[in-house]
Design an enzyme around this catalytic site. Structure first.
Site, PDB file in Angstrom:
ATOM      1  N   GLU A 113      -5.438  -4.776  10.546  1.00 30.07           N
ATOM      2  CA  GLU A 113      -4.387  -3.785  10.766  1.00 30.07           C
ATOM      3  C   GLU A 113      -4.668  -3.040  12.064  1.00 30.07           C
ATOM      4  O   GLU A 113      -5.437  -2.078  12.072  1.00 30.07           O
ATOM      5  CB  GLU A 113      -4.348  -2.788   9.607  1.00 30.07           C
ATOM      6  N   ASN A 161       0.876  -1.172   0.000  1.00 33.67           N
ATOM      7  CA  ASN A 161       0.000   0.000   0.000  1.00 33.67           C
ATOM      8  C   ASN A 161       0.910   1.218   0.000  1.00 33.67           C
ATOM      9  O   ASN A 161       1.467   1.577   1.028  1.00 33.67           O
ATOM     10  CB  ASN A 161      -0.893  -0.027   1.249  1.00 33.67           C
ATOM     11  N   TRP A 162       1.052   1.841  -1.168  1.00 32.25           N
ATOM     12  CA  TRP A 162       2.034   2.917  -1.303  1.00 32.25           C
ATOM     13  C   TRP A 162       1.525   4.237  -0.728  1.00 32.25           C
ATOM     14  O   TRP A 162       2.278   5.195  -0.641  1.00 32.25           O
ATOM     15  CB  TRP A 162       2.401   3.106  -2.772  1.00 32.25           C
ATOM     16  N   LYS A 163       0.245   4.291  -0.394  1.00 32.44           N
ATOM     17  CA  LYS A 163      -0.350   5.532   0.132  1.00 32.44           C
ATOM     18  C   LYS A 163      -0.054   6.682  -0.839  1.00 32.44           C
ATOM     19  O   LYS A 163      -0.053   6.455  -2.044  1.00 32.44           O
ATOM     20  CB  LYS A 163       0.145   5.787   1.555  1.00 32.44           C
ATOM     21  N   GLU A 205      -6.571   4.875   7.601  1.00 27.25           N
ATOM     22  CA  GLU A 205      -6.362   6.311   7.308  1.00 27.25           C
ATOM     23  C   GLU A 205      -7.595   6.908   6.642  1.00 27.25           C
ATOM     24  O   GLU A 205      -7.922   8.080   6.853  1.00 27.25           O
ATOM     25  CB  GLU A 205      -5.103   6.492   6.434  1.00 27.25           C
ATOM     26  N   SER A 249       3.410  -2.046  10.317  1.00 25.74           N
ATOM     27  CA  SER A 249       4.862  -2.133  10.522  1.00 25.74           C
ATOM     28  C   SER A 249       5.430  -3.522  10.217  1.00 25.74           C
ATOM     29  O   SER A 249       6.373  -3.967  10.859  1.00 25.74           O
ATOM     30  CB  SER A 249       5.228  -1.686  11.945  1.00 25.74           C
ATOM     31  N   HIS A 309      -9.394   1.414   4.609  1.00 27.31           N
ATOM     32  CA  HIS A 309      -8.122   1.564   5.332  1.00 27.31           C
ATOM     33  C   HIS A 309      -8.295   2.515   6.517  1.00 27.31           C
ATOM     34  O   HIS A 309      -9.070   3.467   6.449  1.00 27.31           O
ATOM     35  CB  HIS A 309      -7.046   2.094   4.379  1.00 27.31           C
ATOM     36  N   GLY A 326       2.435   2.365  10.640  1.00 29.33           N
ATOM     37  CA  GLY A 326       3.385   3.459  10.474  1.00 29.33           C
ATOM     38  C   GLY A 326       4.082   3.871  11.762  1.00 29.33           C
ATOM     39  O   GLY A 326       4.732   4.914  11.805  1.00 29.33           O
TER      40      GLY A 326
HETATM   41  P1  PGA Z   1       2.833   0.344   7.588  1.00 35.45           P
HETATM   42  O1  PGA Z   1       1.401   0.587   6.915  1.00 35.45           O
HETATM   43  O2  PGA Z   1       3.368  -0.952   7.022  1.00 35.45           O
HETATM   44  O3  PGA Z   1       3.653   1.536   7.158  1.00 35.45           O
HETATM   45  O4  PGA Z   1       2.628   0.269   9.053  1.00 35.45           O
HETATM   46  C1  PGA Z   1       0.497  -0.485   6.740  1.00 35.45           C
HETATM   47  C2  PGA Z   1      -0.785   0.032   6.142  1.00 35.45           C
HETATM   48  O5  PGA Z   1      -1.186   1.157   6.461  1.00 35.45           O
HETATM   49  O6  PGA Z   1      -1.441  -0.663   5.340  1.00 35.45           O
END
Ligand code: PGA
Length: 254
Positions: free
Chosen positions: A162, A9-11, A96, A208, A94, A168
């Protein structure tokens, strides 16, 4: 029995040029055929990504999709638009999107339904916040977040667990915490879809996940791959995670 899925997931990272360079590098590696690999770049890079990756071992997905197929929804992208450019997967719900952009269980479900109606494979994200975990509410939250998933087609569904506190932050769920949550979710899926369908649904861990902890997490009985943010942005660390998944799938240890 379940082919592992390693999804990046490159965001909001990487434009067209960087996406092209990354995918060329990734495709130059021997991507193991025992693992499904998915990259989810930002919308603007999707056409370039599909041009490079179509026909290869790497699938391309979007990070969001709207629930209507057309209409006055400024800034949104519809499922048929993604299909038109060769997209086959989409991430929905997600954390976010939930915490920063007002996504709810109801809107996430609507997006997932629209995606499946357009023949997209869905990665449906769920997970508790730190306050919820500390309050002992993890399972209640996961139960609520999965309550209406029975309305989806289980054969085109991947669940991503998640824990929000691990995304993150560099803080990862322990193997015991991850397996406990995944086993709970497998039971939830069995209640929604029946045992056979639930046994076939992949449940990804996200938060992470990196080369250092991939082996420990990906070998867990109910962890069927990962949704990876930060560590997916670098080709070497992403492919190290893919290789770890292949080794775990082979029943080996690193
Ligand atoms: P992260 O993000 O690996 O940077 O913790 C995972 C995600 O948000 O899907």
């Amino acid at each position: 029995m379940r082919t592992p899925l390693i999804a990046g997931n490159w965001k909001m990272h990487k434009g067209v040029a960087e996406t092209t360079g990354y995918l060329e590098e990734l495709l130059a590696e021997d991507v193991p055929t025992t693992v499904d690999v998915l990259c989810c770049p930002p919308f603007t890079a999707l056409p370039a990504a599909t041009m490079i990756a179509t026909g290869s071992a790497v699938h391309i997905g979007a990070q969001n999709v709207h629930w209507e197929s057309t209409g006055a929804f400024t800034g949104e992208i519809a499922a048929p638009m993604l299909v038109e450019i060769g997209i086959t997967w989409v991430i929905v719900g997600h954390s976010e999107r939930r915490t920063l952009f007002g996504e709810t269980d109801a809107t996430a479900l609507a997006r997932a339904k629209a995606a499946q109606a357009a023949s997209l494979e869905v990665i449906y994200c769920i997970g508790e916040s730190l306050e919820e975990r500390d309050a002992g509410a993890t399972f209640a939250v996961l139960e609520r977040q999965t309550e209406a998933l029975g309305e989806l087609d289980p054969t085109h569904l991947v669940l991503a667990y998640e824990p929000v506190w691990a995304i993150g932050t560099g803080r990862t769920a322990t193997a015991a915490q991850a397996q406990e949550a995944h086993a709970f979710l497998r039971l939830r899926l069995a209640a929604l879809f029946g045992g056979e369908a639930a046994a076939a649904i992949r449940i990804l861990y996200g938060g992470s996940l990196k080369p250092d902890n991939a082996n420990e997490l990906l070998r867990l009985a109910d962890v069927d791959g990962g949704l990876i943010g930060g560590a997916s942005l670098d080709v070497r660390s992403f492919s190290a995670i893919i290789r770890a998944a292949a080794v775990c799938a082979a029943g080996d240890t690193l």
